[in-house]
Design a protein around this motif. Sequence first.
Motif: not given
Ligand code: SF4
Length: 360
Positions: A54, A102-103, A131, A60-62, A56-58
Motif C-alpha cells: 500500500c 492492500g492498494e 485510496n 486503523y488498517c496498517m 498509505l499506512r492508515c
Molecule cells: Fe489505508 Fe487502504 Fe492502505 Fe489500508 S489498504 S492502509 S485502508 S489505503
Amino acid sequence: MTDLGLPTLRSAGAHAGVGGARLVGVTGRPDTPLLVDRFGRVARDLRVSVTEKCSLRCTYCMPAEGLPPIARSELLTAAEIARLIGLGARDLGLREVRFTGGEPLMRHDLAEIVALSKAAAPGIRIALTTNGIGLDKRIGELVDAGLDRVNVSLDTVNRDHFAALTRRDRLPAVLAGIRAAADAGLTPLKVNAVMMRQTLAGAPELLAWALAEGVWLRFIEQMPLDADRTWLRDNMVTAEELLAVLRERFDLEEVGREDPSAPAEEWLVDGGPLTVGIIASVTRSFCADCDRTRITAEGTVRSCLFGDDETDLKQVLRGGGSDEELAALWRGAMWTKQAGHGMDAATFAPPTRTMGAIGG
Ligand code: SF4
Ligand code: SAM
C-alpha cells in the motif's frame, strides 16, 4: 508487537477428500450450484485482494512499517484470478467482483487483471476499491480494460488530519484520483470514510465537499481490524454519534437501504437530491443479509471478514485441478460461513488477519 500471522488454513486435500468435487465434507448442503450457507444466505458479491502492498499506512488498517511482504510467487497471477472469476460467474452465481487489497493500484498488472476477468466473465460487474493515489494516471487503461465502478477511500479533506491518519501527506494525490475517475464517467462515484475520533469534527466539512463535488459519501464505523490492535469499543465513533454531529449543519432524513444486502443506510441531505450513507458494521450489524465471499491475495477463500478459517484454492489451481474441484471447495467453504461477527459482544476476539491482509 503486531501479530500478523496466517490463520488456520484448510487444505484442499482435507476438504475435498479422495475423488475431489463431489466428496466435499459438507453434510446437509442442498444440491445447488450457488454459494449458499447454513443460514440461507447466497454469496453474489466477490472481493478479491490482489496485493498486501500500500501507498498509505492508515492507522486503523496498517502497521507503520506496512504488512510483511508476500513472495511474488505466492500471489495469484492475473490469469489465476481471471480463472476463478470466470468460474464464479459461470458456475457459482457471482454477479459482481471488486478488486481490493492492500492498494490494488500497487499491482502494475491491474489493467491486465481487469481485462482477463472481463473476458472470462463478460456479464459480471467489475469494481475497484482504492485510496485513489495514482488513479489519475491509470484510469484510462482500467476503463479500457472493462472497469465499471470505483470506490475511493477518503476520511478527511483536511490535509493535516489526512497526513496524521494515513501517515503520508498525500491528500492532493487522492483528490486528483477522485476527479479523474469522475471525469472518466465512473459516476456516481462513491467515497468511503472510516469514522475516527480525530476526524469526527471534520465530518460536516467532508460531507459539504462531497455535495459540492457530486460524489456519494458513505461513512463506515471503524472495525477491530487494525494491525496495531488499538480499536476499543468504548472509543469508536458510532453511527448515532456521527449523525448528531452532521445534524448540527445538515438536515438529514432517513431513506433506508438501496437493497436489503446493501450495507449502507442512506440519509437524504437537505431535502436531496444527494444522500449520505452510513455503514454501521459494528452497532447495526448486517450479517444476516451478507452476500459476500472473499479471495485473499494468496488465493484462499474467506467466507467472512471475521473468523480465521480459510480454504486454499491456489494449491488446486497450480496442481492442475479442474473447475469442478475448485467449485466444490469454494461451495464447501461458504457452506460453513459463520452467522455473524459478534463485534458488539464483550467476548469478541478479532481475527488473525488485519484489514489490509484480507481486503476490505
Ligand atoms: Fe489505508 Fe487502504 Fe492502505 Fe489500508 S489498504 S492502509 S485502508 S489505503
Ligand atoms: N487500499 C484501498 C482503500 O483504502 O480503499 C483498498 C483496501 S482497504 C483495506 C478497503 C476499505 O477498508 C477502505 O475503504 C478502508 O477505509 C476500509 N478499512 C480499512 N480498515 C478498516 C477498519 N478497521 N474499519 C473499517 N473500515 C476499514
